[in-house]
Design an enzyme around this catalytic site. Structure first.
Site, PDB file in Angstrom:
ATOM      1  N   CYS A   1       3.424  46.579 -18.803  1.00 33.18           N
ATOM      2  CA  CYS A   1       3.822  47.342 -17.604  1.00 33.18           C
ATOM      3  C   CYS A   1       3.607  46.527 -16.351  1.00 33.18           C
ATOM      4  O   CYS A   1       4.555  46.132 -15.685  1.00 33.18           O
ATOM      5  CB  CYS A   1       2.990  48.618 -17.502  1.00 33.18           C
ATOM      6  SG  CYS A   1       3.165  49.689 -18.906  1.00 33.18           S
TER       7      CYS A   1
ATOM      8  N   GLU B   1       0.540  44.253 -16.103  1.00 30.21           N
ATOM      9  CA  GLU B   1      -0.669  43.456 -16.299  1.00 30.21           C
ATOM     10  C   GLU B   1      -0.388  41.972 -16.082  1.00 30.21           C
ATOM     11  O   GLU B   1       0.348  41.357 -16.865  1.00 30.21           O
ATOM     12  CB  GLU B   1      -1.211  43.662 -17.725  1.00 30.21           C
ATOM     13  CG  GLU B   1      -1.556  45.090 -18.069  1.00 30.21           C
ATOM     14  CD  GLU B   1      -0.428  45.864 -18.735  1.00 30.21           C
ATOM     15  OE1 GLU B   1       0.689  45.939 -18.153  1.00 30.21           O
ATOM     16  OE2 GLU B   1      -0.642  46.382 -19.834  1.00 30.21           O
TER      17      GLU B   1
END
Lengths: 810, 254
Positions: free
Chosen positions: A445, A447
């Site tokens: 997502c 990171e």
């Protein structure tokens, strides 16, 4: 001020090939593929007892040997792990119990149903499930967690959720496509492993494990090369029966490309794209995982793009078509999960994140023609994968900002906009050197992660910042399960009377949170050790520096940089709002006693006039997301606190990290929590990521951004998430996009870490709930990703609808 | 809901008790009393976004010039803080008020609802004499020379009232005459919208403006309500305006 024509950003027509592929795509239903399960079961049955690494290598090889081949009618970039579009492979060695439980309902369940052939059902029941009984990662994790008395906090109550790595593989990788596979090919990786093997002696205790590991690497490379050759042969075979001369030629090209890659390093733009795609598809042969992300494609494929265009090997139109074909394939991967786990990751999302823009290793802006080509294709394709991340920094060019606004205004829910300065600071704090930190990719997502060198599980556990309030108010007893899961404040009598100052209350809350985080830490260790021992990852390790040199799997610390795993904490807004309400109502204004508040939340603010009054006081207290420093302080404070505490918790290979990205876990996490002093009712979703609570950021988008950006979110080193739902009417004019750029730049200047936009009208969503058939391709940003709205649960749909729709910029 | 204790003016015309006792949090008081400094501190919260957008503060209405001393003080402070300033006004005030305000203004948006004085009187309650004079003064070369304000004229298109060819043509001719120095930034045609419907409902009042379902409601409309028949599209009106201003003025509409 408006312009003369309501010009929305032009969505260019797709090349005819892509139109056809896109049309067909929506006829493919997600399904489960069991070929890998059969292959693994056959090998494991024959060789059970063999060292787990060697066994895994053999299993991977056999899966590659038997994988069904799929070459779509129109495609140029090929390869699918399950032999069909949207078929997710099943890994019984990781977990099978969920599928056994759902064997008759998986195709009809509410959340993310999957088709399963009847014949496959029989094979699963008769051959596969019985063999893996007692042998899967899931069962072994469960036994060990049970032994340590952790079930009540985890599987039984849901306060800490740890299903993601007990029922799924390791994953969360940004494989080293650029630094390893492009340089060596699988043949080169294999050679490197064999060279290392030649120096090792089995009679040395420290070396025998390395031998096992490297043998598994060799087998994995053999498997990948074999599978590529099988594809090459299949394409050639299909070309013989192809009557259309154009397609015949294309099939021969596919065959030629796969004869070369990924066995050898790519030599052309097309081979480079095929290499990356082959990795994206076939790493699944190792185990079912999520998050495998291709990283900075616009950077490491650019030299091939430039070279082929310059030499006239391809035209720009051909390059564009290949980019389309490449991006398209990401939509055909799937990550099947149990129905429960699917609540955490709703929307069939395989979490593949492709990054563009940002600085290079030297800190200079790195945008190039391929950056814009990918952004345009991604916008025009209008499909949910790969998730596009646009890195921004102080010197991002004007044209790039405008392109970001244009893609956002297309309403696809991406790009995720990531601030370089913040991500780089986060990675530096984890000990990465500056050049590598600057070269970060985004995994899953949001990171930040260094591809091919850093390994970090984004999460092994999920919890939230809200449950400590329930524990303090209820003397450590979890309301939903009735169990003593938190710390008891007093053995007898009134546990709340001790908390006579706000400082005492606040420290009681933080003690409860520390207690929960400690549990997360233990669960993480248990699960990491099980994967390390029973579920080695030789294929993934082959694409991470320095696993081969060290002779170590990445689960054993083979990677150059080991960080995390993360603990995902959702409900930042819920914490800030609850804390502020209590400070104001109980301690400052003394309108409510702590005892009254405990009673009111226990009965969900119902049952008496007084409880309803208290609800009103709670719900009308100021809320996070309105640029009110007294409230926002608590958001910043809890991030600081969680960061400090989590960094003290040791993981197997490195200290744990804070993650504040919720995926869709704010919904199931909310289900097990009672009413909160923030005014949130029992069982309702918690706030997502670091976003304000749904519907409470009523002071406009700039105020909400200032609240969110006020926290030091670099401390959330394992990613954070701020979702803005925006009405597309605001940004579908040139003027509107200019405002959006100004908004993004303001956010950047405020030191904001990350932001993403759900560009959807409320009416559209309500209508889509009523008439799903009309909105099959309607996408929304769920949390860390976009999904097809009509494929989400009613609850999650409602949650998305309830998020504040920002109607004005100011 | 209407306040029973409406005569208690100490809280701006209502006792506000109803707000506290409403069980469903359905009632609220719109508006707060604030000092210039308090408003400025709210405005300044978005400073970073003014920098990145070149935007700033716009005082709307009502009409900010009805509270001109407060407006002037606030605009002055904003200017001093480097925040861009704008007002939206009907310009139906003494020229002196406008003159004292524009020294701290970057933009002034002036509504011009109708060119015909009697029509203007009939539907808005006032004659347009002063408004037209003020617009003329705003575009006067001497005024322009001493201030940095950008002038925009807006016609809020109200079906059946001012969206006819003659009114738009007359407006164009008028502006053409007084805009010889091309100081008018542009003319904007504002489409009619029904955002006020909810506000009427909240105040317990009947809405008599044109709406999608106005067919049977118009029966009980008070005298003086325009017929609300759309005569021309915004595109057509823009063309009419351009023609009659001899293409000297830019027209925007949405």
């Amino acid at each position: 001020m408006s312009n003369n024509n309501k010009e929305s950003p032009k969505t260019c027509p797709l090349p005819p090939r892509l139109e056809k592929m896109r049309e067909e795509y929506f006829t493919h239903k997600p399904s489960i593929s069991i070929h890998r399960a059969r292959a693994f079961t056959e090998v494991a049955r024959e060789h059970w007892g063999l060292n787990p690494k060697v066994l895994k290598g053999k299993c991977i090889y056999h899966a590659c040997e038997t994988a069904p081949i799929y070459i779509g009618k129109h495609e140029l970039i090929v390869g699918l792990s399950g032999g069909r579009p949207r078929a997710g492979i099943f890994s019984p060695d990781v977990s099978w119990r969920w599928l056994a439980k759902e064997i008759d309902t998986i195709d009809t369940r509410k959340v993310d149903p999957y088709e399963l052939a009847d014949i496959d059902r029989q094979i699963l029941k008769n051959e596969i499930f019985p063999f893996w009984k007692g042998r899967s990662v899931d069962e072994i994790c469960y036994k060990n967690l049970e032994e340590l008395g952790l079930l009540s906090m985890t599987f039984e109550s849901g306060v800490v959720d740890c299903e993601v790595k007990t029922t799924s593989g390791g994953g969360d990788l940004c494989p080293g496509y650029a630094n390893i596979l492009f340089k060596l090919g699988f043949s080169g990786i294999k050679r490197r492993a064999e060279e290392r093997l030649a120096t090792l002696r089995p009679e040395i205790p420290q070396e025998i494990d390395q031998i096992y590991f490297l043998k598994a690497v060799v087998q994995s490379c053999n498997g990948m090369m074999l599978l590529a050759r099988r594809y090459s042969d299949a394409a050639e075979c299909m070309s013989r029966n192809e009557s259309d001369p154009q397609r015949k030629k294309e099939l021969l090209e596919i065959s030629a490309v796969l004869k070369r890659v990924p066995e050898f390093p790519p030599s052309s733009f097309r081979e480079a794209l095929q290499t990356v795609w082959f990795g994206q598809a076939m790493l699944y042969q190792e185990e079912i995982t999520a998050g495998t992300s291709p990283g900075r494609v616009d950077q490491y494929i650019y030299p091939y793009f430039q070279q082929d265009l310059a030499s006239g090997k391809i035209t720009l139109a051909e390059a564009e078509e290949l980019v389309y074909c490449f991006l398209f394939k990401f939509n055909e991967n799937a990550w099947p999960l149990s129905e429960f786990a699917s609540k955490y990751f709703t929307g069939y999302m395989p979490y593949q994140n492709l990054v563009v823009g940002g600085v290079d290793e030297k800190g200079k802006d790195a945008t190039n023609d391929l950056t814009y080509l990918i952004m345009n294709c991604s916008k025009n394709l209008r499909m949910f994968q790969p998730t596009l991340t646009a890195r921004i920094h102080q010197h991002s060019p004007e044209e790039y900002w405008e392109k970001i606004a244009e893609v956002i205004s297309a309403g696809l829910g991406f790009p995720n906009v990531q601030t370089d300065e913040v991500a780089i600071k986060a990675l530096l704090s984890l000990g990465l050197p500056l050049e590598d930190a600057r070269n970060y990719s985004i995994m899953g997502c949001t990171e930040p992660q260094m591809a091919g060198k850093q390994v970090r599980w984004a999460s092994a556990t999920y919890t939230n910042f809200a449950i400590p309030f329930e524990f303090v108010l209820n003397n450590g007893v979890h309301r939903a399960s009735g169990k003593q899961l938190g710390l008891a404040l007093a053995e007898h009598g009134d546990h709340l009377s001790k908390l006579d100052t706000f400082e005492k209350f606040e420290s009681a809350i933080k003690e409860q949170l520390k207690h929960i985080l400690k549990v997360c830490g233990v669960c993480t260790l248990v699960i990491q050790k099980v994967h390390q021992q029973y579920q080695p990852k030789p294929l993934g390790s082959s694409l991470i520096e320095d696993c081969i040199e060290r002779g170590k799997d990445y689960m054993e610390g083979g990677a150059r940089y080991n960080t995390g795993p993360g603990i995902v904490c959702v409900g930042t807004a819920e914490y800030a709002n609850s804390m502020y309400a209590i400070k104001k109502l109980v301690y400052d204004e003394k309108k409510v006693t702590l005892q009254e508040l405990a009673a009111a939340t226990a009965s969900n603010f119902e049952g008496s006039e007084r409880n309803r009054d208290i609800y009103k006081l709670c719900i009308t207290a100021s809320k996070y997301g309105n640029d009110i420093p007294a409230v926002d302080y608590f958001a910043k404070d809890i991030i600081d606190f969680a960061y400090t505490e989590i960094r003290k918790i040791p993981g197997l290979l490195a200290p744990l990290e804070l993650s504040t990205l919720s995926v869709s876990s704010n919904v199931p996490q909310g289900e097990v929590i009672g009413a909160l002093p923030s005014g949130r009712k029992a069982g309702k979703p918690l706030s997502d990521g670091v976003s304000p609570t749904q519907g409470t950021d009523t002071s406009g988008i700039t105020a909400a951004i200032k609240s969110v950006d006020g926290s030091e979110l670099w401390k959330s080193t394992d990613g954070t998430l701020y979702n803005v739902t925006i009405n597309p009417e605001l940004i579908n004019t040139p003027e509107g996009r200019k405002n959006l750029v100004a908004l993004l730049k303001g956010h950047h200047q405020l030191g904001g870490a990350q932001i993403q936009f759900n560009c959807i009208k409320r009416e559209t969503l309500l209508d889509a709930q009523q008439h799903p058939e009309k909105y099959r391709s309607l996408m929304v940003r769920v949390a860390g990703y976009s999904a097809y709205f009509t494929e989400l649960t009613k609850e999650l749909q409602d949650d998305i609808i309830s998020r504040t729709e920002q109607k004005h910029f100011s | 809901h209407r306040c029973q204790n409406y005569n208690d003016l100490s809280n701006g015309g209502s006792c506000q008790r109803c707000i506290d006792i409403c069980p469903n949090i359905a009632l609220k008081i719109s508006g707060e009393e604030k000092s210039v400094e308090q408003v400025l501190s709210v405005v300044a919260q978005d400073q970073v976004f003014y920098q990145t957008s070149g935007g700033g503060i716009t005082l709307g209405g009502g009409d900010p010039l009805m509270q001109h001393s407060f407006a002037q003080a606030l605009l002055k402070k904003c200017r001093e803080s480097g925040i861009s300033t704008a007002i939206e006004t009907a310009a139906n005030v003494d020229w002196k008020i406008i003159e004292d305000t524009i020294s701290d203004l970057d933009w002034i948006f002036v509504d011009l609802k109708h060119m015909n004085g009697e029509q203007h009187q009939k539907y808005t309650g006032v004659h347009n004499r002063l408004i037209l004079k003020n617009i003329e003064r705003l575009l006067d070369p001497n005024v322009v020379a001493t201030s940095s304000v950008s002038v925009v004229i807006r016609i809020p298109l109200i079906p059946g009232f001012n969206d006819c060819e003659s009114n738009i043509a007359n407006t164009a001719k008028f502006l053409y005459q007084i805009n010889k120095n091309h100081n008018l930034k542009y003319l904007e045609l504002l489409p009619y919208h029904q955002w006020g419907v909810v506000k009427y409902q909240q105040l317990g009042m009947n809405y008599h403006g044109p709406s999608d379902t106005s067919a049977d409601e118009s029966a009980d409309a008070p005298p003086g309500t325009p017929p609300y028949n759309n005569t021309n599209t915004a595109e057509e009106l823009a063309e009419i305006f351009k023609k009659n201003s001899l293409n000297t003025i830019e027209v925007k509409f949405s």
